[in-house]
Design a protein around this motif. Structure first.
Motif, short mmCIF file in Angstrom:
data_model
loop_
_atom_site.label_atom_id
_atom_site.label_comp_id
_atom_site.label_asym_id
_atom_site.label_seq_id
_atom_site.Cartn_x
_atom_site.Cartn_y
_atom_site.Cartn_z
N GLY A 1 -8.68 4.55 -5.39
CA GLY A 1 -9.11 5.04 -4.08
C GLY A 1 -7.98 5.55 -3.21
N GLU A 2 -6.72 5.30 -3.62
CA GLU A 2 -5.58 5.75 -2.82
C GLU A 2 -5.09 7.11 -3.30
N GLU A 3 -4.20 7.72 -2.51
CA GLU A 3 -3.82 9.12 -2.71
C GLU A 3 -3.18 9.39 -4.07
N TYR A 4 -2.34 8.46 -4.55
CA TYR A 4 -1.60 8.70 -5.79
C TYR A 4 -2.13 7.88 -6.97
N HIS A 5 -3.38 7.50 -6.90
CA HIS A 5 -3.98 6.77 -8.03
C HIS A 5 -4.08 7.68 -9.25
N GLU B 1 1.14 0.34 -3.38
CA GLU B 1 -0.09 0.45 -2.58
C GLU B 1 -0.78 1.79 -2.81
N GLU B 2 0.01 2.85 -2.86
CA GLU B 2 -0.55 4.20 -2.94
C GLU B 2 -1.08 4.54 -4.34
N HIS B 3 -0.84 3.66 -5.33
CA HIS B 3 -1.30 3.91 -6.70
C HIS B 3 -2.63 3.23 -7.02
N GLN B 4 -3.12 2.44 -6.10
CA GLN B 4 -4.32 1.67 -6.38
C GLN B 4 -5.58 2.54 -6.33
N GLY C 1 7.96 -0.08 -3.75
CA GLY C 1 6.88 0.08 -2.77
C GLY C 1 7.40 0.65 -1.47
N HIS C 2 6.57 1.47 -0.83
CA HIS C 2 7.02 2.16 0.38
C HIS C 2 6.47 1.56 1.67
N SER C 3 5.88 0.37 1.56
CA SER C 3 5.55 -0.34 2.79
C SER C 3 6.85 -0.86 3.39
N ARG C 4 6.83 -1.15 4.69
CA ARG C 4 8.04 -1.64 5.34
C ARG C 4 8.49 -2.96 4.72
N MET D 1 -3.88 -1.69 -12.34
CA MET D 1 -2.94 -0.65 -12.73
C MET D 1 -1.94 -1.25 -13.69
N ASP D 2 -1.50 -0.48 -14.68
CA ASP D 2 -0.50 -0.97 -15.64
C ASP D 2 0.26 0.22 -16.21
#
Length: 205
Positions: free
Chosen positions: A77-81, A72-75, A138-141, A93-94
């Motif tokens: 607009g996200e923090e770790y894109h 999620e965080e790599h997409q 992934g770091h979502s629950r 992403m690839d």
């Protein structure tokens, strides 16, 4: 104890501290007599190089599970894109091309087996006993719980479960890895071996 790698690990994109990577290397060496190693969440291969290098020394195998579409965080607009890992043609992403290049440069293609699939799909027909499982997907629950439930059951007695990004204080980071760490301990099937920075290392009882 210092370790020797075939590539400059600092040139590989990733979020694993050197102390954590070295701990994984030594852990994979200990796990070799028990079974294969497996990681969930390879990204560009930083942890894969540490684990795969240990497998090369012990004539073992690392299964590297990742859909390589980014968490999620790599997409965008996200923090770790990371725009370098974005496929403009596919609009996705690839990280797989970069992962393969890093494994090739580290001379680990005979010891690292990439499984390009979501964790739950890769686990659907899994039957290979594992000496080590490293969870860093992934770091979502939902993602963290899926990874734990899919793979922890395949660890043999005496084998190891390693979980990255454990932050007991919510102010320091996301709580999903900490939750599955607590779940593993509460199950009565795992005991804590040590913490190395944010890496929790547990042993299957």
């Amino acid at each position: 104890m210092s370790i020797q790698l075939s590539v400059d690990i600092d040139n590989i994109k990733g979020f694993l501290a050197a102390s954590e990577g070295e701990a994984l290397f030594h852990l994979a060496t200990k796990a070799a007599p028990l079974g294969a190693c497996l990681e969930v969440g390879s990204y560009c291969g930083k942890s894969s190089v540490y684990l795969g290098s240990a497998c090369r020394e012990s004539d073992n195998i690392l299964f590297a599970i990742d859909h390589h579409l980014g968490s999620e965080e790599h997409q965008p607009g996200e923090e770790y894109h990371d725009p370098d890992l974005f496929d403009n043609g596919a609009q996705l992403m690839d990280s797989f091309r970069t992962f393969r290049a890093n494994i090739r440069a580290a001379e680990l293609e005979e010891f690292v087996v990439p499984v390009v699939a979501p964790s739950a799909i890769a686990a659907r027909r899994w039957n290979t006993p594992l000496g080590l499982v490293f969870i860093d997907g992934g770091h979502s629950r939902e993602a963290a719980l899926t990874d734990y439930r899919c793979w922890a059951r395949h660890i043999v007695p005496g084998g190891f479960l390693a979980i990255h990004d454990i932050f007991p204080d919510p102010a320091d980071g996301g709580q999903a890895p900490f939750e599955i760490y607590q779940l593993a301990l509460a199950s009565g099937q795992f005991e804590l071996v040590e913490m190395v920075d944010t890496l929790g290392i547990l042993r299957r009882i």
